[in-house]
Scaffold this motif. Structure first.
Motif, PDB file in Angstrom:
ATOM      1  N   LYS A 200      -5.006  49.323  -9.629  1.00  0.00           N
ATOM      2  CA  LYS A 200      -6.248  48.964  -8.934  1.00  0.00           C
ATOM      3  C   LYS A 200      -7.138  50.184  -8.701  1.00  0.00           C
ATOM      4  O   LYS A 200      -8.356  50.048  -8.608  1.00  0.00           O
ATOM      5  CB  LYS A 200      -5.932  48.300  -7.591  1.00  0.00           C
ATOM      6  N   ALA A 201      -6.554  51.362  -8.618  1.00  0.00           N
ATOM      7  CA  ALA A 201      -7.320  52.582  -8.351  1.00  0.00           C
ATOM      8  C   ALA A 201      -8.049  53.104  -9.593  1.00  0.00           C
ATOM      9  O   ALA A 201      -8.988  53.873  -9.479  1.00  0.00           O
ATOM     10  CB  ALA A 201      -6.393  53.660  -7.804  1.00  0.00           C
ATOM     11  N   TRP A 202      -7.637  52.689 -10.767  1.00  0.00           N
ATOM     12  CA  TRP A 202      -8.224  53.185 -12.020  1.00  0.00           C
ATOM     13  C   TRP A 202      -9.500  52.416 -12.351  1.00  0.00           C
ATOM     14  O   TRP A 202      -9.620  51.240 -12.018  1.00  0.00           O
ATOM     15  CB  TRP A 202      -7.194  53.047 -13.137  1.00  0.00           C
TER      16      TRP A 202
ATOM     17  N   PRO B 198     -17.652  39.884 -17.505  1.00  0.00           N
ATOM     18  CA  PRO B 198     -17.819  41.211 -16.902  1.00  0.00           C
ATOM     19  C   PRO B 198     -16.685  42.136 -17.330  1.00  0.00           C
ATOM     20  O   PRO B 198     -15.571  41.691 -17.614  1.00  0.00           O
ATOM     21  CB  PRO B 198     -17.766  40.933 -15.404  1.00  0.00           C
ATOM     22  N   ALA B 199     -16.981  43.415 -17.379  1.00  0.00           N
ATOM     23  CA  ALA B 199     -15.961  44.410 -17.703  1.00  0.00           C
ATOM     24  C   ALA B 199     -14.880  44.392 -16.628  1.00  0.00           C
ATOM     25  O   ALA B 199     -15.118  43.984 -15.489  1.00  0.00           O
ATOM     26  CB  ALA B 199     -16.595  45.792 -17.790  1.00  0.00           C
ATOM     27  N   LEU B 200     -13.709  44.835 -16.974  1.00  0.00           N
ATOM     28  CA  LEU B 200     -12.581  44.835 -16.054  1.00  0.00           C
ATOM     29  C   LEU B 200     -12.898  45.627 -14.788  1.00  0.00           C
ATOM     30  O   LEU B 200     -12.547  45.225 -13.687  1.00  0.00           O
ATOM     31  CB  LEU B 200     -11.352  45.422 -16.747  1.00  0.00           C
TER      32      LEU B 200
ATOM     33  N   LEU C 202      -5.920  48.325 -20.399  1.00  0.00           N
ATOM     34  CA  LEU C 202      -4.942  47.778 -19.458  1.00  0.00           C
ATOM     35  C   LEU C 202      -3.730  47.237 -20.204  1.00  0.00           C
ATOM     36  O   LEU C 202      -2.583  47.509 -19.826  1.00  0.00           O
ATOM     37  CB  LEU C 202      -5.567  46.673 -18.602  1.00  0.00           C
ATOM     38  N   GLU C 203      -3.963  46.497 -21.258  1.00  0.00           N
ATOM     39  CA  GLU C 203      -2.856  45.934 -22.034  1.00  0.00           C
ATOM     40  C   GLU C 203      -1.960  47.039 -22.598  1.00  0.00           C
ATOM     41  O   GLU C 203      -0.728  46.967 -22.499  1.00  0.00           O
ATOM     42  CB  GLU C 203      -3.382  45.060 -23.168  1.00  0.00           C
ATOM     43  N   ASN C 204      -2.556  48.075 -23.177  1.00  0.00           N
ATOM     44  CA  ASN C 204      -1.768  49.176 -23.739  1.00  0.00           C
ATOM     45  C   ASN C 204      -1.023  49.940 -22.655  1.00  0.00           C
ATOM     46  O   ASN C 204       0.136  50.338 -22.844  1.00  0.00           O
ATOM     47  CB  ASN C 204      -2.671  50.124 -24.524  1.00  0.00           C
ATOM     48  N   CYS C 205      -1.648  50.126 -21.516  1.00  0.00           N
ATOM     49  CA  CYS C 205      -1.009  50.802 -20.384  1.00  0.00           C
ATOM     50  C   CYS C 205       0.214  50.020 -19.911  1.00  0.00           C
ATOM     51  O   CYS C 205       1.281  50.588 -19.693  1.00  0.00           O
ATOM     52  CB  CYS C 205      -2.028  50.961 -19.263  1.00  0.00           C
ATOM     53  N   ILE C 206       0.043  48.726 -19.761  1.00  0.00           N
ATOM     54  CA  ILE C 206       1.146  47.859 -19.291  1.00  0.00           C
ATOM     55  C   ILE C 206       2.296  47.862 -20.308  1.00  0.00           C
ATOM     56  O   ILE C 206       3.463  48.030 -19.937  1.00  0.00           O
ATOM     57  CB  ILE C 206       0.655  46.404 -19.075  1.00  0.00           C
ATOM     58  N   GLU C 207       1.960  47.706 -21.582  1.00  0.00           N
ATOM     59  CA  GLU C 207       3.025  47.661 -22.586  1.00  0.00           C
ATOM     60  C   GLU C 207       3.780  48.981 -22.637  1.00  0.00           C
ATOM     61  O   GLU C 207       5.021  49.000 -22.734  1.00  0.00           O
ATOM     62  CB  GLU C 207       2.466  47.316 -23.968  1.00  0.00           C
ATOM     63  N   SER C 208       3.074  50.098 -22.543  1.00  0.00           N
ATOM     64  CA  SER C 208       3.742  51.408 -22.515  1.00  0.00           C
ATOM     65  C   SER C 208       4.678  51.517 -21.318  1.00  0.00           C
ATOM     66  O   SER C 208       5.810  51.984 -21.439  1.00  0.00           O
ATOM     67  CB  SER C 208       2.716  52.534 -22.458  1.00  0.00           C
TER      68      SER C 208
END
Length: 77
Positions: free
Chosen positions: A56-58, A15-17, A67-73
């Motif tokens: 969680k709100a996004w 399933p999608a995130l 998500l991975e790019n957001c976290i790394e940034s």
């Protein structure tokens, strides 16, 4: 077409995130935080609980890569 069916032995449907529960999002986010902090030789920030609520709100239209790019940034900045 023949090659496709030769390599398509097992099909995994995930399933999608945005369709997963908050527990899955947190687990995946924690993984990306750990890998990003290791990769950049940094220490995990103590602001994680507040950031988790924002994550969680996004709706994550870009799925796990977003998500991975957001976290790394966030880890680098």
């Amino acid at each position: 077409e023949d090659l496709y069916y030769r390599i398509k032995v097992v099909e995994l449907v995930l399933p999608a995130l945005r369709e997963r529960g908050p527990e899955d999002l947190e687990r995946i986010a924690r993984h990306f935080i750990a890998t990003s902090t290791r990769k950049h030789h940094l220490v995990e920030s103590p602001t994680w609980p507040a950031a988790l609520e924002r994550l969680k709100a996004w709706q994550w239209p870009g799925n796990v890569r977003e998500l991975e790019n957001c976290i790394e940034s966030a880890v680098v900045l």
